[in-house]
Each structure stands twice: as structure tokens, then as C-alpha cells.
Design a protein around this motif. Sequence first.
Motif, mmCIF file in Angstrom:
data_model
loop_
_atom_site.group_PDB
_atom_site.id
_atom_site.type_symbol
_atom_site.label_atom_id
_atom_site.label_comp_id
_atom_site.label_asym_id
_atom_site.label_seq_id
_atom_site.Cartn_x
_atom_site.Cartn_y
_atom_site.Cartn_z
ATOM 1 N N TYR A 73 0.916 -1.122 -0.037
ATOM 2 C CA TYR A 73 -0.045 0.078 0.178
ATOM 3 C C TYR A 73 1.013 1.307 0.060
ATOM 4 N N GLY A 74 1.132 1.812 -1.122
ATOM 5 C CA GLY A 74 2.101 2.622 -1.386
ATOM 6 C C GLY A 74 3.541 2.201 -1.089
ATOM 7 N N ARG A 75 4.124 2.839 0.081
ATOM 8 C CA ARG A 75 5.311 2.292 0.432
ATOM 9 C C ARG A 75 5.366 1.238 1.594
ATOM 10 N N VAL A 76 4.087 0.812 1.998
ATOM 11 C CA VAL A 76 4.079 0.185 3.419
ATOM 12 C C VAL A 76 3.668 -1.387 2.908
ATOM 13 N N PRO A 77 4.564 -2.421 3.101
ATOM 14 C CA PRO A 77 4.434 -3.896 2.966
ATOM 15 C C PRO A 77 3.196 -4.379 3.573
ATOM 16 N N ILE A 78 2.353 -5.233 3.020
ATOM 17 C CA ILE A 78 1.126 -5.549 3.584
ATOM 18 C C ILE A 78 1.225 -7.111 3.508
ATOM 19 N N LEU A 79 1.210 -8.019 4.357
ATOM 20 C CA LEU A 79 1.112 -9.559 4.129
ATOM 21 C C LEU A 79 -0.263 -9.737 4.448
ATOM 22 N N LYS A 103 0.348 0.870 13.711
ATOM 23 C CA LYS A 103 0.125 1.943 13.882
ATOM 24 C C LYS A 103 -0.751 2.740 12.750
ATOM 25 N N SER A 104 -1.615 3.774 13.190
ATOM 26 C CA SER A 104 -2.012 4.546 12.131
ATOM 27 C C SER A 104 -2.667 5.739 12.612
ATOM 28 N N ARG A 105 -2.301 6.844 11.705
ATOM 29 C CA ARG A 105 -2.562 8.268 12.267
ATOM 30 C C ARG A 105 -3.935 8.366 12.736
ATOM 31 N N VAL A 106 -5.008 7.694 12.397
ATOM 32 C CA VAL A 106 -6.345 7.759 12.673
ATOM 33 C C VAL A 106 -6.186 7.322 14.139
ATOM 34 N N ALA A 107 -5.879 6.099 14.595
ATOM 35 C CA ALA A 107 -5.919 5.502 15.653
ATOM 36 C C ALA A 107 -5.238 6.458 16.772
ATOM 37 N N GLU A 108 -3.846 6.908 16.341
ATOM 38 C CA GLU A 108 -3.112 7.694 17.173
ATOM 39 C C GLU A 108 -3.622 8.645 17.532
ATOM 40 N N LYS A 109 -4.499 9.478 16.644
ATOM 41 C CA LYS A 109 -5.237 10.573 17.006
ATOM 42 C C LYS A 109 -6.484 10.384 17.873
ATOM 43 N N LEU A 110 -7.402 9.353 17.561
ATOM 44 C CA LEU A 110 -8.397 9.156 18.508
ATOM 45 C C LEU A 110 -8.148 8.593 19.595
ATOM 46 N N PHE A 111 -7.294 7.814 19.766
ATOM 47 C CA PHE A 111 -6.796 6.993 21.019
ATOM 48 C C PHE A 111 -5.617 7.637 21.710
ATOM 49 N N ASN A 112 -5.415 8.942 21.494
ATOM 50 C CA ASN A 112 -4.364 9.553 22.163
ATOM 51 C C ASN A 112 -3.062 8.742 22.079
ATOM 52 N N GLU A 221 -1.207 8.238 4.947
ATOM 53 C CA GLU A 221 -0.656 7.171 5.716
ATOM 54 C C GLU A 221 0.176 6.162 4.773
ATOM 55 N N TYR A 222 0.034 6.017 3.581
ATOM 56 C CA TYR A 222 0.671 5.337 2.789
ATOM 57 C C TYR A 222 1.553 5.857 1.640
ATOM 58 N N ILE A 223 1.178 7.116 1.399
ATOM 59 C CA ILE A 223 1.930 7.784 0.431
ATOM 60 C C ILE A 223 2.208 9.154 0.946
ATOM 61 N N PRO A 224 3.217 9.417 1.669
ATOM 62 C CA PRO A 224 3.289 10.719 2.633
ATOM 63 C C PRO A 224 3.320 11.985 1.536
ATOM 64 N N SER A 225 3.950 11.757 0.341
ATOM 65 C CA SER A 225 3.877 12.831 -0.784
ATOM 66 C C SER A 225 2.385 13.323 -0.951
ATOM 67 N N LEU A 226 1.424 12.553 -1.028
ATOM 68 C CA LEU A 226 0.225 12.783 -1.111
ATOM 69 C C LEU A 226 -0.806 13.230 0.039
ATOM 70 N N ALA A 227 -0.230 13.147 0.944
ATOM 71 C CA ALA A 227 -1.032 13.661 2.367
ATOM 72 C C ALA A 227 -1.573 14.938 1.978
ATOM 73 N N TRP A 228 -1.554 15.768 1.117
ATOM 74 C CA TRP A 228 -2.217 17.112 0.928
ATOM 75 C C TRP A 228 -3.506 16.711 0.365
ATOM 76 N N ILE A 229 -3.851 15.535 -0.268
ATOM 77 C CA ILE A 229 -5.071 14.966 -0.782
ATOM 78 C C ILE A 229 -6.202 14.882 0.400
ATOM 79 N N ASP A 230 -5.689 14.564 1.825
ATOM 80 C CA ASP A 230 -6.424 14.169 2.761
ATOM 81 C C ASP A 230 -7.018 15.580 3.435
ATOM 82 N N LYS A 231 -6.145 16.577 3.083
ATOM 83 C CA LYS A 231 -6.553 17.913 3.512
ATOM 84 C C LYS A 231 -7.400 18.485 2.553
#
Length: 500
Positions: A73-79, A103-112, A221-231
Motif C-alpha cells: 500500500y504505497g510504501r507500506v508492505p502488507i502481508l 500504528k495508524s494516524r487515525v488510531a493515534e489521534k482518536l486514542f491519544n 498514511e501510505y503515500i506521504p507525498s500525497l498527504a495533501w489530498i487528505d486535507k
Amino acid sequence: MDMILISMCLTTLLAFLFLKPLLIKRANKTNLNPPPSPWRFPIIGNLHQLSLNPHRSLHSLSLHYGPLMLLHYGRVPILVVSSAEYAHEVMKTHDIKFSNRPKSRVAEKLFNGGRDLALAPYGEYWRQFKSICAMNLLSNKTVRSFGNIREEEINGMMGKLEKANSSSSPVNLSEILMTLTNDVMTRVVLGRKYSSEEGGKNSKNIVRRLMELMGAFPIGEYIPSLAWIDKIRGFDKKLERVKNEIQSFLEKVVEEHVDADENRSDFTDMLLSIQNDKTTPIELDKTALKNLLLDMLFGGASTTFTLIEWTMTELMRHPECMKKLQDEIRSVSKNSSYVSEKEVVHMNYLNFVIKEVLRLHPSGPLIPRLLSEDVKMKGYDIAGGTQVLINVWAIQRDISTWGADAEEFRPERHLDSLVDFQGKNFKYFPFGSGRRQCPGIGFALALAELTIANLVNQFDWRVKIGPFGDDKPDLAEANGIDVCRKFPLIVYPHSNLFSM
């Protein structure tokens, strides 16, 4: 000339010494045997091969590339694990290496920062949290002690359905069931119901939005260079808004308990007591306390609702199964108006129905894990740091273990089966398995069994006819971490008490 030769030799020697580790590392890499992988695009990897229901698209890919495959998923290996054999390797043979959560940005944010039971790294901190929940909320004794709350809320729900029956009105059964599970969980965990708070900031809406966000797919989360799309698409603002709503809600709950005069015995009070006890080795600060409260609401209300909703859906799609279950309930229950918990434990066919629903519709179709160190598994080399998705949805529909009718709803298949909900058999583990297995199995089943028994016993059900003349509920799935129905279950309840 001699100086040039000496300089070239020294340069070659220094270059060799510098590059030797890199050459050895590359050589070692070429000797590794990674799992099969589909071809991937630069930057996005295999993201283009996912659908809105990832468990289904991953299953389709596994039919071509095998039950153990490596995606990116982007740069992240998924088994991706899609067979009972490899699930056994991950959750039994190498369980301790796979016992962390990604770890995920959503979980880190919502669950401190992930300081909670569901997401905390495997270790002493996580073990303490699990012990707190097991002893104070999820033990069999404690689950039984909340029987009066389940009975009161189910009776209240039945009263609403009886009114709809009297006026021959359709009801949104999905909404009614969501309210029921939330009201039971908030009474047990928070001490009172929070389903009708002003401004829509109630427990029911918060849990639903939380589940949607946890199942969302932030591109950054998977392609940091495209994080602007989330905004641009408003995801970041929505995440911040929901986080603030959750924290405001939980802060209000804790303040109510701190200011309360009377002694109560809900889960929040138990946590506050642990927090104030200076003799206990467990350090439970305010953030960790609120995270545990959110865990119980998140894990208890939504997944139990999903189980009951899919059960009623499948029973309405299979009237012969509905009739068989009604006959069993009426043969066991001595009270025509209410089925008790003591009676439910003697209903074998009800158990088969719930097993079959969880086989076809596991509340969490993809179980996430994180590999903490390199491992060799069945001849394949997998690098530490790889995220893992165990496709329990695909495993529980595998025709090689469940037969040619694996896609069909047939409760009778469990008649002589030894599989149970404890995750020991890796062809069936709807609540997970191993160290990170869901600890709330008993709590969820107690509410689900009792609710289903009473709904089926007291009412016959007719689906509201759709625009195409459909007389059965559809099976369309919603998006999110818990896969509930995409469209609400709109039905007509018809009381059958006088026809028994």
C-alpha cells in the motif's frame, strides 16, 4: 606512474571496504524468498487493486496469487493471510512475533497515541489493561451480573416494536438495534444512557463516526507525498472534529462520576477507584482511563449491533431457518412474552444460527497485526515491520474446508462441528485468536443471544417491499472497520403471541 597505480589500488581497496556491507546486504536480499506478489505501480503500489470492501478484493487477489501474498500500500508492505494453514502460523506458531498492532494516524489521534487495550503494543502495559477489563467488566461473573440491564433494555425495545405492530407501521430495525446495544453498553460502562443527548453528540453517533473513521483510508498514511489530498477532501478536519467530540463527551462522563454523591458500580467507577488506589501497581492516568472507556464502547456496542443485524437479515432471507428457530424457542421457553437468559443456554439451534452468521459476516473481516521481527514462515521470508491482514472473511468462506456450499447460510452445518468461538480452530475464529483475541466474547454473545431469541419468539417479520419488488433483505455491505449493512433494515413486525 607508480604513484598512480598505488593510488588506484588504495582507492579500489577503500571502495571495496566501504561497499562490502552494502553488497553483502544486497546479496542476502536476493537470496530471500518473499511471498508471491502481484505487479505494482510505482508510488501507489497495489492500492489500485483495492475496492470499497477490501476483504473482498483481497480475497479475489488471493485466488490468483495464493493464500499468502505480499502487497504494497504505497510504501507500506502488507502481508495478506487467506487460509487456515497460514492463520495458524501467524496466530499460533509465531503468535508472539505477530502480537503487535499496526500504528495508524487515525488510531493515534482518536486514542491519544494508542494507549488503550485494542492498539497498545504487546507488553506489560497492554497486559495490565487487559487484566483491568477482564476482572472488572468482561469476566463471566460480571457479565451475568448485568443481566437485569439487558432484560430492561430488551423489554423497552420490545415495547416499541409492539407499538409499531399495533399501528401496522414499518420500523427501522437497524436503528432500533443500534440504540439497544448502545444503551446497554453505556449503562454498563458509563452508568447511564447517553443515546439522546442534545446536538447529536450522543454515544450512538460518536461510536458510528468512530467506526467509520477507523475503517477509512487516509492516503497520506501510505503515500506521504500525497498527504495533501487528505486535507483537500476534508479528512483531516473531520478527524480533528470527531476527536474533539469524543474527548468532550468522555470528559463530561468522567466529571459526572467524580461529582456524583452516590456510590455506583459501573465500569467508570471501577476505573476511578483503581486510579485513586495508590497501592496498586497499575498506573492509570486520565488519558488512559478515557481510552479504556472508548475501547469498551467501540468494541462492545458496534460489533454486537452488527452481529444482531446480520442475524435478523439472514433469518428473514431464510424463512425455513426462522421457523425452525421459533419452534426451538417455544419448546424451551415457559414464558410466551419474554425469553430469559437461563432458557437461552438450552437453545442449540440458536447457537448454530449465530455461529453461521459470524462465519459469513464476521464483525471485523480483516484482523490487523504487525510483525515485530524477521520470520521465516513455510519457506517464505517476511521482514520485521511488515503489516499483516488476516482475511477471516475469506478463510471462513473457503470451499476447501467448508464445502461447495460455503457461501450459503446453513446453520445445520454446525450440528456435528467441534468449532467454537474461542479461536482454537483456524478455519473459524470470528473473534480472533492468540494473545490479541477479543476479550469480550462472553459479553457480546450474552446480549446477542437474548435479543435474537426475543425478537424471533414474539414477532414474525416482513420486509418492506423495495422498488424492484424485493421481498428479502439485501446483503449489501457498508464501508468501515466493522462491516454492517449498507442500507437500514426496514421491516414490519407482526406479533405472533396469539398464534402460538
